[in-house]
Design an enzyme around this catalytic site. Structure first.
Site, PDB file in Angstrom:
ATOM      1  N   LYS A 121     -12.923  -1.582   7.037  1.00 53.33           N
ATOM      2  CA  LYS A 121     -11.759  -2.667   6.876  1.00 53.33           C
ATOM      3  C   LYS A 121     -12.459  -2.181   9.054  1.00 53.33           C
ATOM      4  O   LYS A 121     -12.512  -3.291   9.052  1.00 53.33           O
ATOM      5  CB  LYS A 121     -10.626  -2.619   7.005  1.00 53.33           C
ATOM      6  CG  LYS A 121      -9.897  -3.018   5.643  1.00 53.33           C
ATOM      7  CD  LYS A 121      -9.273  -1.779   4.871  1.00 53.33           C
ATOM      8  CE  LYS A 121      -9.011  -2.295   3.545  1.00 53.33           C
ATOM      9  NZ  LYS A 121      -7.891  -2.153   2.457  1.00 53.33           N
TER      10      LYS A 121
ATOM     11  N   TRP B 247       0.840  -1.076   0.077  1.00 50.04           N
ATOM     12  CA  TRP B 247      -0.240   0.115  -0.080  1.00 50.04           C
ATOM     13  C   TRP B 247       0.653   1.344   0.321  1.00 50.04           C
ATOM     14  O   TRP B 247       0.574   2.436  -0.487  1.00 50.04           O
ATOM     15  CB  TRP B 247      -0.716  -0.006   1.259  1.00 50.04           C
ATOM     16  CG  TRP B 247      -2.423  -1.247   1.115  1.00 50.04           C
ATOM     17  CD1 TRP B 247      -2.456  -2.448   1.367  1.00 50.04           C
ATOM     18  CD2 TRP B 247      -3.247  -0.497  -0.068  1.00 50.04           C
ATOM     19  NE1 TRP B 247      -3.764  -2.872   1.123  1.00 50.04           N
ATOM     20  CE2 TRP B 247      -4.145  -2.215   0.007  1.00 50.04           C
ATOM     21  CE3 TRP B 247      -3.298  -0.110  -0.948  1.00 50.04           C
ATOM     22  CZ2 TRP B 247      -5.171  -2.084  -1.277  1.00 50.04           C
ATOM     23  CZ3 TRP B 247      -4.062  -0.194  -2.420  1.00 50.04           C
ATOM     24  CH2 TRP B 247      -4.936  -0.916  -2.008  1.00 50.04           C
TER      25      TRP B 247
ATOM     26  N   ASP C  77      -1.665   6.792   6.059  1.00 49.35           N
ATOM     27  CA  ASP C  77      -2.871   5.742   6.065  1.00 49.35           C
ATOM     28  C   ASP C  77      -3.399   4.744   6.665  1.00 49.35           C
ATOM     29  O   ASP C  77      -2.537   3.739   7.018  1.00 49.35           O
ATOM     30  CB  ASP C  77      -2.237   4.501   4.550  1.00 49.35           C
ATOM     31  CG  ASP C  77      -3.801   4.456   4.173  1.00 49.35           C
ATOM     32  OD1 ASP C  77      -4.161   4.079   4.620  1.00 49.35           O
ATOM     33  OD2 ASP C  77      -3.270   3.874   2.705  1.00 49.35           O
TER      34      ASP C  77
HETATM   35  C1  LIG Z   1      -7.445  -0.849   1.516  1.00 49.12           C
HETATM   36  C2  LIG Z   1      -6.902  -0.297   1.148  1.00 49.12           C
HETATM   37  C3  LIG Z   1      -6.543   0.881   1.047  1.00 49.12           C
HETATM   38  C4  LIG Z   1      -7.099   1.329  -0.526  1.00 49.12           C
HETATM   39  O1  LIG Z   1      -8.427   1.499   0.390  1.00 49.12           O
HETATM   40  P1  LIG Z   1      -9.481   1.166  -1.488  1.00 49.12           P
HETATM   41  O2  LIG Z   1     -10.757   1.711  -0.352  1.00 49.12           O
HETATM   42  O3  LIG Z   1      -9.808   0.552  -1.903  1.00 49.12           O
HETATM   43  O4  LIG Z   1      -9.164   2.425  -2.064  1.00 49.12           O
HETATM   44  C5  LIG Z   1      -5.443   1.809   1.696  1.00 49.12           C
HETATM   45  N1  LIG Z   1      -4.367   1.430   1.694  1.00 49.12           N
HETATM   46  C6  LIG Z   1      -5.080   0.404   2.751  1.00 49.12           C
HETATM   47  C7  LIG Z   1      -3.838   0.672   4.158  1.00 49.12           C
HETATM   48  C8  LIG Z   1      -5.601  -0.030   2.673  1.00 49.12           C
HETATM   49  O5  LIG Z   1      -5.619  -1.432   3.302  1.00 49.12           O
END
Ligand SMILES: *Cc1c(COP(=O)(O)O)cnc(C)c1O
Length: 360
Positions: free
Chosen positions: A195, A100, A171
């Site tokens: 999540k 990511w 993030d």
């Molecule tokens: C799932 C995830 C993303 C992406 O999320 P989207 O909603 O699919 O754009 C970005 N960063 C991390 C750490 C993630 O787990």
């Protein structure tokens, strides 16, 4: 009984889903669903204000931070961050701790001149590690430092907040609300919702107010403009009203469950149980050094990958769903977000132990 180990979109607390089901066609006695009401209706606005307050309470968000409920999930923020708080000729620092982070870096390169990778994952004596902060090549003039505290695919985590002078941008898509946190250490925290918060598509952004005044680049699209969304209370355009409502219900559930200290304790216990099972077996393994192991996403491999399919088939038969690892990594991955009860981790370990015995 089904236990859903999906990495995302992931399981939501059963009481939240049941409540949403009960009030789907008649929300707050209005005789219509929450999806069919104006986002400017006082009843809806009150719900959003409570959601923000609940999130502020849960995370102890200081008053000099704004909370935004935006569109575009986690990845939408990969471009929103540089476009909002860095000029096109800026230098920005990124830690590359996994897949990511890599995506975030690639996106940032489209909008700023220098994207400096301060460090990347290396092999240590006990497995893969993120090098210590003292070994990072930080830029003296960076507009911000971006990192991903929990790498969802790799199963790697940085358990301390980097102590740097520039604003820290995190993030937290897969770790937000999983443990208490000192928000004041961050410039921006953002997270895709699917999540630990609610349905996909929604993202939560927590931003220190002085960063709202950073000169946004001209080409930042208005729905992604932090300053405008803050001024408009995240209603510059029609928000994802259902996702916001569901997130609000998840926040209420978290409060009732004892908040983030309770989640931290639960997540610690669940993850320890699984790591212990992996480490005490010659049948399974995990390649990450203990200090950088995730408590949310646990990748593990069968030493004999020829048994992968049989493992997954048998697990599913016992109600243990979505254990297949990410297509880039292979093997297995157990995601243990807040909604996963301790019994889910126990059921998985029980199955893993029996499977190993049978096929050893
Ligand atoms: C799932 C995830 C993303 C992406 O999320 P989207 O909603 O699919 O754009 C970005 N960063 C991390 C750490 C993630 O787990």
């Amino acid at each position: 009984m089904i236990f859903n180990f999906s990495a995302g979109p992931a399981m939501l607390p059963a009481p939240v889903l049941e409540k949403a089901q009960r009030e789907l066609v008649n929300w707050q006695g209005l005789g219509i669903s929450v999806m069919e009401i104006s986002h400017r209706d006082p009843v809806y606005v009150k719900m959003t204000e409570e959601a923000e307050q609940d999130l502020r309470d849960l995370m102890s968000i200081p008053n000099n931070y704004s909370v935004l409920f935006m569109h575009g999930g986690g990845r939408g923020q990969f471009s929103a961050v540089p476009l909002n708080i860095a000029s096109s000729d800026a230098t920005v620092d990124y830690l590359n701790s996994g897949i990511w982070s890599g995506y975030a870096i690639r996106e940032a390169k489209k909008y700023v001149r220098v994207v400096n990778e301060v460090a990347h994952v290396i092999d240590g004596p006990d497995g893969k590690i993120i090098p210590p902060l003292s070994d990072w090549s930080l830029s003296p003039n960076a507009s911000y430092l971006h990192y991903c505290p929990n790498e969802t695919v790799d199963g790697m985590a940085l358990h301390e907040v980097p102590d740097v002078t520039v604003p820290v941008v995190a993030d937290m898509s897969s770790s937000i609300l999983s443990e208490p946190l000192d928000v004041s250490r961050f410039g921006i925290i953002y997270a895709g919702a699917q999540k630990n918060i609610g349905p996909s598509g929604l993202s939560v952004v927590i931003i220190r107010n002085d960063l709202l005044e950073a000169t946004a680049q001209n080409q930042v699209c208005t729905v992604m403009n932090y300053k405008i969304q803050a001024a408009e209370k995240s209603m510059y355009n029609t928000p994802n009203t259902f996702a916001w409502y569901l997130a609000a219900e998840v926040f209420k559930w978290l409060k009732a469950e004892g908040g983030l200290p309770a989640m931290a304790e639960l997540n610690q216990r669940k993850s320890e149980l699984i790591y212990e099972c992996v480490d005490n077996s010659s049948f399974y393994h995990n390649t990450i050094a203990p200090q950088n192991r995730s408590r949310m996403n646990i990748p593990f491999q069968l030493v004999n990958p020829a048994l992968d399919e049989e493992f997954l088939r048998r697990a599913e038969k016992e109600g243990l769903m979505s254990l297949k690892g990410h297509r880039f990594v292979g093997g297995m991955r157990a995601s243990l977000y807040n909604a996963m009860p301790y019994d889910g981790a126990k059921a998985l370990v029980d199955f893993m132990t029996r499977f190993a015995k049978e096929y050893q």
